[in-house]
Design an enzyme around this catalytic site. Structure first.
Site, PDB file in Angstrom:
ATOM      1  N   HIS A 156      -4.231   3.652  -0.244  1.00 57.22           N
ATOM      2  CA  HIS A 156      -3.140   3.381  -1.199  1.00 57.22           C
ATOM      3  C   HIS A 156      -2.918   2.273  -2.067  1.00 57.22           C
ATOM      4  O   HIS A 156      -2.154   1.497  -1.899  1.00 57.22           O
ATOM      5  CB  HIS A 156      -1.621   3.673  -0.423  1.00 57.22           C
ATOM      6  CG  HIS A 156      -1.725   2.973   0.730  1.00 57.22           C
ATOM      7  ND1 HIS A 156      -1.184   3.488   2.007  1.00 57.22           N
ATOM      8  CD2 HIS A 156      -2.146   1.803   1.216  1.00 57.22           C
ATOM      9  CE1 HIS A 156      -1.170   2.744   2.945  1.00 57.22           C
ATOM     10  NE2 HIS A 156      -1.661   1.690   2.390  1.00 57.22           N
ATOM     11  N   HIS A 171      -5.489  -1.296   5.174  1.00 57.89           N
ATOM     12  CA  HIS A 171      -4.348  -1.130   4.347  1.00 57.89           C
ATOM     13  C   HIS A 171      -4.077  -2.347   3.746  1.00 57.89           C
ATOM     14  O   HIS A 171      -3.978  -3.306   4.635  1.00 57.89           O
ATOM     15  CB  HIS A 171      -3.077  -0.780   5.543  1.00 57.89           C
ATOM     16  CG  HIS A 171      -1.666  -1.137   5.047  1.00 57.89           C
ATOM     17  ND1 HIS A 171      -0.826  -0.399   4.235  1.00 57.89           N
ATOM     18  CD2 HIS A 171      -0.873  -2.357   5.315  1.00 57.89           C
ATOM     19  CE1 HIS A 171       0.216  -1.057   4.040  1.00 57.89           C
ATOM     20  NE2 HIS A 171       0.136  -2.192   4.535  1.00 57.89           N
ATOM     21  N   ASP A 206      -1.143  10.018   1.991  1.00 58.46           N
ATOM     22  CA  ASP A 206      -0.357   9.203   2.775  1.00 58.46           C
ATOM     23  C   ASP A 206       0.897   9.721   3.288  1.00 58.46           C
ATOM     24  O   ASP A 206       1.911   8.960   3.771  1.00 58.46           O
ATOM     25  CB  ASP A 206      -0.081   7.790   1.905  1.00 58.46           C
ATOM     26  CG  ASP A 206       0.056   6.719   2.746  1.00 58.46           C
ATOM     27  OD1 ASP A 206       0.554   5.712   2.055  1.00 58.46           O
ATOM     28  OD2 ASP A 206      -0.289   6.742   3.697  1.00 58.46           O
TER      29      ASP A 206
END
Lengths: 318, 437
Positions: free
Chosen positions: B238, B185, B311
């Site tokens: 992401h 992340h 996600d």
């Protein structure tokens, strides 16, 4: 022929490390040590080679095993032995080390055996004393007498060192024993494999002639010697290796992993052992495979040989 | 729901990105596996159940590599059963679930728990990630070796970045021993500290603490240097900023083993969505400026972005019905992923086959799921049947997830899943408007 009758080939002033020793110098020490093994097995173990001489064990890092080994070596050669344990908390780095050296030097010792937690500290100290210095282990750098006793163990059990495949397994990153062994074994023509998780393998170690392995079964394949290093459990806080059980699962020596080595492969360990961490208890106690006790015996003999050659100048002058 | 030994899907538009197939045809399922497929398949064999696809698209089931469940610990948000139904309704047949549960998936026993509970739900195929660090605390390495042996498909600390550089270095060094994949992340927690929205004029006007775009690229660039050092396979989750897309582009050009993904909401939405303090638009990383959104789309088009992942981050009402700064981050996304992404096809930015590649073959290959993401004779029959044109409105009541926090609520979508099949068994069918049992 008694050890002291062998022609002298070792001409170094100190024994600070294996790196830089010529193969014939290493063999000189091993041949002498062979003679002392026989001496130590006799009833009367003493010779007067160092009578009247002073050996100081200066240990900045605690050790019972190595210090006792040096103490016995000195006493069997007739020397007066003094043990100094300097706790690391009472010693600041750098200047105070030199002060200690200068102070001791004024007491005219004949040999200093020094162990220190910092790499290079023993060489630094050696520059400030007049006597011979033996490195009893400096930081992660070298432990030359350990490598010599390991080599003697191998040579006596296998008849040679050249051409053997030796797998050294464990925390290579922090190990002076691994480095000294690597230098010595490659100098004498053995094939060295290092086995460790990547997080415990030093960068660039392949340049010194070792094969690097992260898969233990690959590293042990057809090995003649399996040398296990102690894993310091304080490193098990999860930063280098996740847990004891994962380490043992991937890198601990078990019969299952040992099966890919040669059937007559010898197991060695400098001690002390963490059973169930780097080595399975049953494997360590297997007297048909383990040379661990031999190593301890060879230790005293090797150290006697080192003391002998490093004090040759004193006898020549006399 | 019919369980037939043989099922023939006829009159479909067959799509298989892995094989480059986009043609009318049929597909035969036998004993849960794909027996045959192709343009030549126009009739059903004797005794087979027939599904007349009536021109709808028949493709490999979607593979979603970033889904968070609430089981264990927050079952009110999403269980394996409800999440499985949501996935099936979204056309997803295989998914990878994040370790951010309570307790987290940082122990081999937890990997086995997840696998077992997912099997019990008997819906879609669930593959767990293992944690990078124990307790997701970012300090001590988790037992990566044992996790991998238990079946973890990769390692990630989920919604948390592995922030300590030395810990990340060691994790990469260690995982690289067995070809492990580290998923990050990408957000520097110090820079993102109290931020709740994209740093910029919109957040300023609303009085919301901002997260600068640099928080993302700084972490990505740092990690890329560690990839150079360790050679570890690395996947950026992401991506939301132009700078990060550019950094990945450069790393790929240099031959580093890097991949990355984008979430549908970062492809479709920008920071204006938080207008009115809409907490359903509060996601991590935040919805960014329009320039960033466009750069993410460009990254998808030029292949820099390998994979689209939902996600899916289920949050209950209590966590979202709060002042913006206090509301939880996250958007539910399983059921809207396909239609949101189809928008790119409808606007002519991307071909349908190309889009499906990012949703099927590419994610399957990334995680090494050999049987997923493709049509192949002998492979398990994991399929999605969808109408790319069917219009519908996203309504909370229609969602199968226990959590309804979608930023697309109330929107008109074009494209709808009609049926989802896993191992030859229908796990979702639109006609009955209910998930299969």
């Amino acid at each position: 022929m008694a050890a002291s009758e062998l022609p002298l080939r070792f001409h170094q002033r100190h024994l600070l490390g294996i790196e830089g020793l010529a193969p014939y110098e290493i063999r000189d020490l091993l041949d002498r040590a062979d003679g002392y093994v026989d001496l130590n097995r006799r009833g009367d173990k003493k010779v007067a080679l160092l009578r009247g001489r002073t050996l100081i064990n200066l240990f900045f890092e605690s050790s019972t095993r190595t210090r006792t080994s040096f103490e016995l070596a000195g006493k069997r050669l007739g020397a007066d032995v003094v043990n100094m344990s300097v706790s690391t908390s009472s010693i600041k780095k750098g200047e105070t080390l030199i002060d200690t050296a200068v102070t001791l030097n004024a007491m005219h010792p004949d040999v200093l055996v020094v162990r220190h937690p910092d790499s290079g500290a023993v060489a630094l100290l050696a520059r400030h004393v007049n006597c011979a210095v033996i490195n009893g282990g400096d930081g992660s750098h070298e432990h030359p007498t350990q490598a010599l006793l390991d080599a003697l163990t191998i040579r006596r059990r296998k008849g040679r060192i050249e051409g053997l495949t030796v797998a050294i397994c464990g925390d290579i990153l922090h190990s002076r024993v691994a480095r000294s062994n690597l230098f010595l074994l490659t100098a004498l023509g053995a094939r060295v494999r290092l086995v460790a998780p990547r997080t415990l393998m030093p960068a660039g170690i392949g340049r010194f002639g070792a094969e690097v392995h992260h898969d233990m079964r690959e590293g042990l394949r057809d090995a003649d010697i399996v040398m296990m290093l102690r894993l310091q459990t304080e490193r098990m806080r999860g930063s280098f290796v996740p847990s004891l059980r994962e380490y043992f699962h991937l890198f601990g020596l078990t019969y299952d992993k040992l099966a890919v080595a040669r059937p007559d492969a010898l197991i060695m360990h400098p001690g002390p052992m963490n059973r169930g961490v780097e080595i399975d208890g049953a494997v360590a106690d297997d007297i048909t495979r383990s040379a661990i006790r031999d190593q301890v015996e060879m230790g005293v003999a090797v150290r006697m040989a080192c003391l002998e050659v490093l004090t040759r100048g004193l006898r020549a002058a006399a | 729901m019919t369980v037939g030994r043989r099922t023939a899907f006829l009159h479909a538009r067959l799509l298989d990105p892995a094989g480059g197939l986009d043609a009318p045809g049929g597909l035969l399922v036998e004993d849960g596996r794909i027996a045959d497929f192709g343009p030549g398949l126009r009739e059903a064999p004797e005794g087979a159940e027939v599904v007349d696809c009536d021109g709808a698209c028949l493709a490999p089931g979607l593979v979603d590599i970033r889904v968070q469940f609430g089981e264990p610990g927050a079952e009110h948000r999403e269980t394996f059963a409800s999440g499985g139904r949501a996935a099936a309704a979204g056309g997803v047949t295989s998914l990878a679930c994040l370790p951010g549960t309570e307790p987290p998936i940082d122990d081999p026993a937890m990997v086995e728990f997840v696998a077992r509970r997912a099997r019990q739900a008997r819906l879609v195929k669930v593959y767990p990630y293992g944690a990078v660090t124990k307790g997701l605390a970012g300090v001590a390495l988790a037992e990566l070796g044992l996790l991998a042996e238990a079946g973890a498909v990769g390692f990630t600390d989920g919604a948390r970045a592995v922030a300590d550089t030395l810990v990340m270095r060691r994790a990469m060094s260690y995982a690289s021993m067995f070809g492990g994949l580290i998923v990050q992340h990408p957000e520097d927690p110090a820079l993102a500290q109290d931020g709740v929205a994209n740093e910029g004029a919109v957040a300023t006007r609303l009085g919301l603490a901002g997260i600068p775009a640099q928080a993302e690229v700084i972490m990505v660039e740092r990690d890329l240097r560690l990839v150079e050092l360790t050679g570890c396979r690395y996947h950026v989750a992401h991506l939301s900023t132009a700078a990060a897309v550019e950094a990945v582009r450069g790393a790929k050009a240099r031959g580093l083993p890097v991949t990355c993904e984008a979430a549908p909401h970062h492809l479709a939405l920008n920071e204006l969505e938080v207008e009115g303090y809409r907490t359903y638009a509060k996601v991590s990383p935040p919805l960014r400026a329009e320039d960033d959104r466009r750069a993410v789309v460009e990254g998808l088009l030029d292949g820099t972005i390998d994979v689209i992942a939902s996600d899916h981050c289920p949050q209950d009402q209590d966590s979202k019905r709060l002042p913006f700064a206090q509301a939880a981050f996250g958007a539910a996304g399983l059921e809207t992923m396909l239609p949101v992404c189809l928008e790119l096809v409808h606007t002519g930015r991307l071909g349908l086959l190309q889009l499906l590649d990012r949703l099927t073959r590419a994610p399957a290959d990334l995680l090494g799921l050999e049987d997923a993401g493709r049509l192949r004779r002998g492979a398990p029959a994991d399929l999605v049947l969808f109408d790319p044109e069917a219009p519908w409105k996203v309504r909370e009541a229609d969602l199968h997830s226990l959590s309804k926090n979608t930023p697309f609520e109330g929107r008109l979508m074009q494209g709808r899943v009609l049926r989802t099949v896993v191992d030859g068994r229908t796990v979702f069918e639109r006609a009955t408007a209910a998930a299969g049992a």
